[in-house]
Design an enzyme around this catalytic site. Structure first.
Site, PDB file in Angstrom:
ATOM      1  N   ASP A  34       0.841  -1.199   0.000  1.00 41.43           N
ATOM      2  CA  ASP A  34       0.000   0.000   0.000  1.00 41.43           C
ATOM      3  C   ASP A  34       0.875   1.248   0.000  1.00 41.43           C
ATOM      4  O   ASP A  34       1.576   1.515   0.987  1.00 41.43           O
ATOM      5  CB  ASP A  34      -0.895  -0.036   1.246  1.00 41.43           C
ATOM      6  N   ASP A  35       0.843   2.006  -1.083  1.00 41.32           N
ATOM      7  CA  ASP A  35       1.641   3.235  -1.223  1.00 41.32           C
ATOM      8  C   ASP A  35       3.140   2.971  -1.388  1.00 41.32           C
ATOM      9  O   ASP A  35       3.954   3.851  -1.110  1.00 41.32           O
ATOM     10  CB  ASP A  35       1.439   4.182  -0.035  1.00 41.32           C
ATOM     11  N   CYS A  72      -5.654   3.667  -4.216  1.00 41.59           N
ATOM     12  CA  CYS A  72      -5.912   2.516  -3.367  1.00 41.59           C
ATOM     13  C   CYS A  72      -7.181   1.743  -3.711  1.00 41.59           C
ATOM     14  O   CYS A  72      -7.143   0.593  -4.134  1.00 41.59           O
ATOM     15  CB  CYS A  72      -5.966   2.991  -1.921  1.00 41.59           C
ATOM     16  N   ARG A  76      -7.713  -2.014  -5.627  1.00 44.31           N
ATOM     17  CA  ARG A  76      -8.248  -3.195  -4.938  1.00 44.31           C
ATOM     18  C   ARG A  76      -9.478  -3.736  -5.656  1.00 44.31           C
ATOM     19  O   ARG A  76      -9.655  -4.953  -5.797  1.00 44.31           O
ATOM     20  CB  ARG A  76      -8.558  -2.837  -3.476  1.00 44.31           C
ATOM     21  N   LYS A 131      -6.085  -5.212   4.498  1.00 39.51           N
ATOM     22  CA  LYS A 131      -6.918  -4.042   4.222  1.00 39.51           C
ATOM     23  C   LYS A 131      -7.924  -4.367   3.118  1.00 39.51           C
ATOM     24  O   LYS A 131      -7.545  -4.740   2.014  1.00 39.51           O
ATOM     25  CB  LYS A 131      -6.006  -2.878   3.811  1.00 39.51           C
ATOM     26  N   HIS A 133     -11.193  -2.281   2.053  1.00 37.35           N
ATOM     27  CA  HIS A 133     -11.345  -0.963   1.412  1.00 37.35           C
ATOM     28  C   HIS A 133     -12.085  -0.996   0.077  1.00 37.35           C
ATOM     29  O   HIS A 133     -11.749  -0.250  -0.847  1.00 37.35           O
ATOM     30  CB  HIS A 133      -9.964  -0.314   1.225  1.00 37.35           C
ATOM     31  N   HIS A 220       1.560   2.593   3.965  1.00 39.58           N
ATOM     32  CA  HIS A 220       0.614   3.706   3.956  1.00 39.58           C
ATOM     33  C   HIS A 220       0.695   4.490   5.274  1.00 39.58           C
ATOM     34  O   HIS A 220       0.982   3.916   6.320  1.00 39.58           O
ATOM     35  CB  HIS A 220      -0.799   3.141   3.773  1.00 39.58           C
ATOM     36  N   ASP A 326      -0.262  -0.953  -4.795  1.00 43.22           N
ATOM     37  CA  ASP A 326      -1.538  -0.421  -5.275  1.00 43.22           C
ATOM     38  C   ASP A 326      -1.439   0.919  -5.983  1.00 43.22           C
ATOM     39  O   ASP A 326      -2.360   1.315  -6.691  1.00 43.22           O
ATOM     40  CB  ASP A 326      -2.549  -0.336  -4.127  1.00 43.22           C
ATOM     41  N   ASN A 327      -0.365   1.654  -5.796  1.00 43.20           N
ATOM     42  CA  ASN A 327      -0.150   2.915  -6.513  1.00 43.20           C
ATOM     43  C   ASN A 327       1.295   3.337  -6.323  1.00 43.20           C
ATOM     44  O   ASN A 327       2.070   2.654  -5.651  1.00 43.20           O
ATOM     45  CB  ASN A 327      -1.106   4.020  -6.043  1.00 43.20           C
ATOM     46  N   LYS A 369       1.244   8.999  -6.574  1.00 47.73           N
ATOM     47  CA  LYS A 369      -0.111   8.502  -6.341  1.00 47.73           C
ATOM     48  C   LYS A 369      -1.142   9.542  -6.798  1.00 47.73           C
ATOM     49  O   LYS A 369      -0.910  10.744  -6.651  1.00 47.73           O
ATOM     50  CB  LYS A 369      -0.254   8.221  -4.840  1.00 47.73           C
TER      51      LYS A 369
END
Length: 535
Positions: A34-35, A72, A76, A131, A133, A220, A326-327, A369
Site C-alpha cells: 500500500d503506497d 488505493c 483493490r 486491508k 477498502h 501507507h 496499489d499505486n 499517487k
C-alpha cells in the site's frame, strides 16, 4: 503376443502421461503493498534492506512494467474483479454517489465476481488478510464476497491495536480488546501474515489448494513502526532526497532494471532544495524517512516469515507468490508531509512521508499517487513459483506490460477456474485483463485491448510501446515508453495518426466503463449533501 504389444505400448505412453497425471493446481498468494513506490525495494533500486523480497525476485521473475490504477480503492476493486474499477462500482473512492452514478457507488457491485468467488468454484480454499477498502461501510465484506476465511481491516489507517482507527474483523466478527483469538500486542504487518498462515493450515488439513489475498496496509500513512527498527535508519537520510533519488537511479541502471536512454526527469521545482533547509528541518525529514524505511523493512520481514511458514508446511514449491503495490509513492498531503505526535512513529503519531521523499520513491519517473504519469501507476511486480517457473528464468526481468486488471485472468488460468457469465442470478462483466502466466516462462502475453486509466480526470492509455497521457489540467501527450519511459519527449504532434487513434480508443473506453467528469460528479455529490443538511 498381443498382450506384450499392449504392455509395451502402455510403458511407451507412460512417460508422456505421468506429468499430466501428477500435475495439480498450484497454491496462490497475491500480496498487495500500500503506497509502495517503484524504487522502494532493494531489487528495484532502494537502499532499504529488503532481502526477502529480493530473494523472491532472484528466484522468480521481476516485471519492469507492472501497472496499478494510481489509487488505493480502485486498484483493490480491479485486482479483486478482473475488470476496471469503474465497472466494479468504485471509479473513485468510498463515497456513494447514488444510483444515477453506477460507476461511483463506492462498493463492489453485483455485476462483478471476486477472485474468491471464482476460485471457490475451482476447489480452492480462499482466504484474505489485511486491508479491504472496497465497501465495508456499505455492507460489502470479504465473507459475503466469497472468502471462506478472513481477518480484515475495513479501510486501514493503523498499525497497532491502540491506533485511533484500529478495527479488525475475524471471519465476520468484530475483534474487541478482550478477544482471545488475536494476540494482545500486534503489529498489522506481522498479524496479516500470522493469520494468513493459520488459514493455510486449514487448507492443508482439508487437502485443498489455497488462494490467499494478503493485502498489507504498509507503507501507507500514518507511518508507524517499532522504535528499534526506526533506529536502524535514523541519520542515514541526512544526505537528502535529491541525492537519494540520484543514488536510486544509478542503482537501477546498474541492476539493468531501466534503460540507460531513460533520463531522470528534473526535480520538482516546488520542493525546496535540501541545502536550503535548516538543520532542524533536515533532522525532521531524516526521521520521517527513517520511519518509512522501518515500515518497509518490517514489510520485508513479514515476507520472510511467510516464505519460512510455507516451507515449514511443505507447500512452498507448489505456491505461486505474486507481489505488487496499489499505486506509486505517496506525496499526500503536500510538500511538507506530516510529523505529528509526541513520539513520531508510535501508535499515537501521524506521520506522512512528504513530497521530496515521495519523488525518490518513484525514481526514475515523475508524478505520484493519484496521477497517471509513470510515477503514479508504476509498481514493483514480482512473481515466484518454484515448480512452475524454469530455473533459467530465475532473476530475469520481464518487460511486457502487466496490470492489476490481469490478476483475475491469471488466477483463472493458473487454477483451471471458470470465469462466469452469470453469478447468483446477475449478469457478470466480461474479463478485461489478460493472463500473465505465459510471461512467467518468457512467452508473450495475449492482450486483446490496450490498457486504460482514469482517476480524478487524470487519464492514460497504453497500446504497445505508445502511451497517451494527460493530467486533468493538461492536453494529451504521447510517449514512446520503450525509448522514453520517463516521459520527457512528447510525440503527440509528430505522430498525429497514432495520437488520433489512441484518443478515439480512450474516449470509447471512457464511455463504455461509465466514467464521468470527476469535478462535475463530485460537485453534484457535495451540493446534494449540503442540500440534504439544509446548508
Amino acid at each position: 503376443m498381443i498382450t506384450n504389444y499392449l504392455r509395451l505400448a502402455f510403458f511407451l505412453f507412460l512417460p508422456a502421461l505421468t506429468p499430466a497425471l501428477a500435475q495439480k493446481k498450484p497454491n496462490i498468494i497475491v500480496i498487495l503493498a500500500d503506497d509502495l513506490g517503484y524504487a522502494d525495494l532493494g531489487c528495484y533500486g532502494s537502499e532499504i534492506p529488503t532481502p526477502n523480497l529480493d530473494a523472491l525476485a532472484k528466484g522468480g521473475v521481476r516485471f519492469t512494467n507492472f501497472y496499478n490504477t494510481a489509487r488505493c480503492c480502485p486498484t483493490r476493486a480491479t485486482l479483486l474483479t478482473g475488470v476496471y474499477a469503474h465497472q466494479a462500482g468504485i471509479g473513485h473512492m468510498m463515497d456513494d454517489k447514488g444510483a444515477d452514478h453506477p460507476s461511483y457507488r463506492g462498493q463492489l457491485n453485483h455485476h462483478v465476481v471476486t477472485i474468491a468467488e471464482v476460485m471457490n468454484g475451482a476447489g480452492y480454499f480462499t482466504a484474505m488478510t489485511g486491508k479491504w477498502h472496497v465497501g465495508h461501510q456499505h455492507g460489502v465484506y470479504p465473507w459475503n464476497r466469497g472468502f471462506k476465511r478472513s481477518l480484515n481491516a475495513p479501510a486501514g489507517g493503523f498499525y497497532y491495536a491502540e491506533g485511533q482507527n484500529a478495527k479488525l474483523f475475524l471471519n465476520g466478527e468484530e475483534v474487541t480488546t478482550n478477544y482471545d483469538k488475536v494476540p494482545k500486542d500486534w503489529y498489522t504487518t506481522d498479524l496479516w501474515t500470522d493469520f494468513g498462515l493459520r488459514f493455510i493450515d486449514e487448507a492443508v488439513t482439508e487437502k485443498k489448494p489455497f488462494m490467499l489475498y494478503l493485502a498489507h496496509n504498509a507503507p501507507h500513512f500514518p507511518l508507524q513502526a517499532p522504535e528499534e527498527d526506526i533506529a536502524r535508519f535514523r541519520g542515514k537520510y541526512l544526505k537528502g532526497y535529491e541525492q537519494l533519488r540520484q543514488e536510486r537511479y544509478q542503482k537501477q541502471l546498474k541492476l539493468g532494471l531501466i534503460d540507460p536512454s531513460w533520463k531522470l526527469p528534473p526535480r520538482n521545482p516546488n520542493i525546496p532544495r535540501w541545502e536550503s533547509l535548516s538543520d532542524a528541518e533536515k533532522k525532521q525529514y531524516d526521521d520521517m524517512m527513517a520511519i518509512y524505511a522501518a515500515v518497509i523493512y518490517r514489510l520485508d520481514k513479514s515476507i520472510g516469515d511467510l516464505v519460512a511458514g510455507l516451507k515449514k508446511r511443505g507447500v512452498f514449491d507448489d505456491t505461486v507468490i505474486l507481489f505488487v503495490s496499489d499505486n506509486g509513492g505517496n506525496a499526500e498531503p503536500g510538500i511538507e508531509g506530516k510529523y505529528d505526535g509526541d513520539k513520531p512513529g508510535d501508535a499515537k503519531s501521524n506521520v506522512f512521508l512528504g513530497q521530496g521523499w515521495a519523488e525518490a520513491a518513484c525514481t526514475p519517473f515523475w508524478a505520484y499517487k493519484h496521477h497517471t504519469h509513470e510515477g503514479g501507476i508504476s509498481s514493483p511486480g514480482i512473481v515466484l513459483w518454484p515448480n512452475g517457473i524454469p530455473a533459467a528464468r530465475n532473476g530475469k526481468f520481464e518487460k511486457e506490460p502487466a496490470h492489476i486488471v490481469d490478476i483475475m485472468a491469471t488466477l483463472v488460468d493458473l487454477g483451471g477456474a471458470k470465469y462466469p457469465e452469470t453469478f447468483d442470478g446477475n449478469n457478470i462483466q466480461p474479463l478485461e485483463g489478460a493472463s500473465l502466466k505465459p510471461a512467467f516462462t518468457g512467452k508473450p502475453i495475449t492482450r486483446k485491448a490496450p490498457i486504460f486509466w482514469e482517476h480524478e480526470n487524470n487519464r492514460a492509455i497504453l497500446d504497445g510501446k505508445w502511451k497517451l497521457v494527460a493530467e486533468k489540467t493538461e492536453k494529451w501527450q504521447l510517449y514512446d515508453i520503450e525509448k522514453d519511459r520517463t516521459e520527457l519527449n512528447d510525440q503527440f504532434d509528430k505522430q498525429p495518426a497514432i495520437a488520433k487513434k489512441m484518443v478515439e480508443q480512450y474516449e470509447s473506453w471512457y464511455k463504455r466503463v461509465g466514467a464521468e467528469d470527476y469535478d462535475k460528479t463530485f460537485k453534484w455529490f457535495y451540493d446534494y449533501e449540503k442540500a440534504k443538511a439544509g446548508k
